[in-house]
Design an enzyme around this catalytic site. Structure first.
Site, PDB file in Angstrom:
ATOM      1  N   ASN A  80     -13.723   7.460   4.435  1.00 27.62           N
ATOM      2  CA  ASN A  80     -14.673   7.242   5.518  1.00 27.62           C
ATOM      3  C   ASN A  80     -14.303   8.134   6.696  1.00 27.62           C
ATOM      4  OD1 ASN A  80     -16.297   5.236   4.285  1.00 27.62           O
ATOM      5  ND2 ASN A  80     -14.719   3.695   4.684  1.00 27.62           N
TER       6      ASN A  80
ATOM      7  N   ASP B 168      -5.467  -3.072  -0.232  1.00 22.05           N
ATOM      8  CA  ASP B 168      -6.235  -3.363   0.983  1.00 22.05           C
ATOM      9  C   ASP B 168      -6.167  -4.868   1.287  1.00 22.05           C
ATOM     10  OD1 ASP B 168      -8.745  -1.660   2.504  1.00 22.05           O
ATOM     11  OD2 ASP B 168      -8.675  -3.829   2.759  1.00 22.05           O
ATOM     12  N   ILE B 169      -6.043  -5.174   2.560  1.00 20.46           N
ATOM     13  CA  ILE B 169      -5.913  -6.566   2.990  1.00 20.46           C
ATOM     14  C   ILE B 169      -7.240  -7.327   2.830  1.00 20.46           C
ATOM     15  CG2 ILE B 169      -6.540  -6.312   5.439  1.00 20.46           C
ATOM     16  CD1 ILE B 169      -3.949  -7.856   6.111  1.00 20.46           C
TER      17      ILE B 169
ATOM     18  N   GLY C 224     -18.117   3.497   9.274  1.00 22.82           N
ATOM     19  CA  GLY C 224     -17.299   2.306   9.492  1.00 22.82           C
ATOM     20  C   GLY C 224     -15.806   2.595   9.529  1.00 22.82           C
TER      21      GLY C 224
ATOM     22  N   HIS D 160      -7.100   7.720   5.005  1.00 18.37           N
ATOM     23  CA  HIS D 160      -6.791   6.887   3.843  1.00 18.37           C
ATOM     24  C   HIS D 160      -7.886   7.068   2.825  1.00 18.37           C
ATOM     25  CE1 HIS D 160      -8.743   4.563   7.057  1.00 18.37           C
ATOM     26  NE2 HIS D 160      -9.464   3.999   6.096  1.00 18.37           N
ATOM     27  N   LEU D 161      -7.476   7.167   1.582  1.00 24.16           N
ATOM     28  CA  LEU D 161      -8.415   7.288   0.476  1.00 24.16           C
ATOM     29  C   LEU D 161      -8.514   5.913  -0.177  1.00 24.16           C
ATOM     30  CD1 LEU D 161     -10.173   9.020  -1.351  1.00 24.16           C
ATOM     31  CD2 LEU D 161      -8.109   9.773  -2.549  1.00 24.16           C
ATOM     32  N   HIS D 162      -9.743   5.365  -0.170  1.00 19.80           N
ATOM     33  CA  HIS D 162      -9.967   4.078  -0.825  1.00 19.80           C
ATOM     34  C   HIS D 162     -10.124   4.303  -2.328  1.00 19.80           C
ATOM     35  CE1 HIS D 162     -11.258   1.672   2.833  1.00 19.80           C
ATOM     36  NE2 HIS D 162     -11.496   2.887   3.293  1.00 19.80           N
TER      37      HIS D 162
HETATM   38  P1  AMP Z   1     -11.887   2.218   6.920  1.00 23.42           P
HETATM   39  O1  AMP Z   1     -13.097   1.379   7.216  1.00 23.42           O
HETATM   40  O2  AMP Z   1     -12.174   3.350   5.967  1.00 23.42           O
HETATM   41  O3  AMP Z   1     -11.209   2.709   8.178  1.00 23.42           O
HETATM   42  O4  AMP Z   1     -10.883   1.281   6.135  1.00 23.42           O
HETATM   43  C1  AMP Z   1      -9.801   0.643   6.717  1.00 23.42           C
HETATM   44  C2  AMP Z   1      -9.292  -0.323   5.697  1.00 23.42           C
HETATM   45  O5  AMP Z   1      -8.000  -0.744   6.051  1.00 23.42           O
HETATM   46  C3  AMP Z   1     -10.163  -1.579   5.531  1.00 23.42           C
HETATM   47  O6  AMP Z   1     -10.603  -1.690   4.193  1.00 23.42           O
HETATM   48  C4  AMP Z   1      -9.195  -2.710   5.916  1.00 23.42           C
HETATM   49  O7  AMP Z   1      -9.402  -3.886   5.165  1.00 23.42           O
HETATM   50  C5  AMP Z   1      -7.849  -2.075   5.652  1.00 23.42           C
HETATM   51  N1  AMP Z   1      -6.725  -2.612   6.396  1.00 23.42           N
HETATM   52  C6  AMP Z   1      -6.654  -2.812   7.733  1.00 23.42           C
HETATM   53  N2  AMP Z   1      -5.451  -3.302   8.069  1.00 23.42           N
HETATM   54  C7  AMP Z   1      -4.741  -3.403   6.919  1.00 23.42           C
HETATM   55  C8  AMP Z   1      -3.423  -3.860   6.606  1.00 23.42           C
HETATM   56  N3  AMP Z   1      -2.575  -4.286   7.557  1.00 23.42           N
HETATM   57  N4  AMP Z   1      -3.032  -3.845   5.311  1.00 23.42           N
HETATM   58  C9  AMP Z   1      -3.869  -3.420   4.344  1.00 23.42           C
HETATM   59  N5  AMP Z   1      -5.126  -2.969   4.586  1.00 23.42           N
HETATM   60  C10 AMP Z   1      -5.553  -2.968   5.847  1.00 23.42           C
END
Ligand code: AMP
Ligand code: ZN
Length: 116
Positions: free
Chosen positions: A89, A32-33, A95, A102-104
């Site tokens: 999420n 994650d960025i 949020g 995507h699975l965190h």
């Molecule tokens: P969500 O809130 O569950 O939709 O999580 C989206 C996630 O994507 C967040 O934790 C962001 O930090 C992450 N994210 C967004 N853009 C990128 C990217 N280009 N590379 C890696 N992670 C990203």
């Protein structure tokens, strides 16, 4: 979804860079960025699925793959002993911000419960 409209599809296509932790034909995992812990990896299907609300019965195996891959990564990243969290999420209250499921995988620190 039209090409270029989804940031995670762009990462899958290699047009946006990411720090890849794992990939195969169907699954991509990348860091994650904006990490919320010492380990924060996103595990995604390479095929675009907009949200959990769009899952169809035919996606059951895909979701299972994501969970198993995230768990394998937790182990390979040294989290199996102390623990970790897997989170999907969905929607505004959670949020949800990138509309490609995507699975965190979060770990490497003590995680509060209930989540904020
Ligand atoms: P969500 O809130 O569950 O939709 O999580 C989206 C996630 O994507 C967040 O934790 C962001 O930090 C992450 N994210 C967004 N853009 C990128 C990217 N280009 N590379 C890696 N992670 C990203
Ligand atoms: Zn996508």
């Amino acid at each position: 979804m039209s090409p270029g409209a989804c940031i995670f599809c762009e990462i899958v296509a290699g047009r946006i860079p990411a720090r890849v932790a794992y990939q195969d034909e169907d699954v991509l995992a990348f860091h994650d960025i904006n990490p919320q812990g010492p380990v924060h990896v996103l595990v995604i299907p390479k095929r675009h699925i907009t949200s959990l609300l769009d899952l169809a019965p035919g996606d059951d195996a895909t979701v299972g793959r994501l969970v198993r891959q995230a768990t394998d990564l937790a182990s390979s990243l040294g989290l199996s002993e102390r623990g970790f969290r897997l989170v999907f999420n969905c929607g505004d209250d959670a949020g949800y911000s990138v509309y490609h499921i995507h699975l965190h995988l979060v770990g490497g620190r003590k995680l509060a419960w209930p989540p904020g």
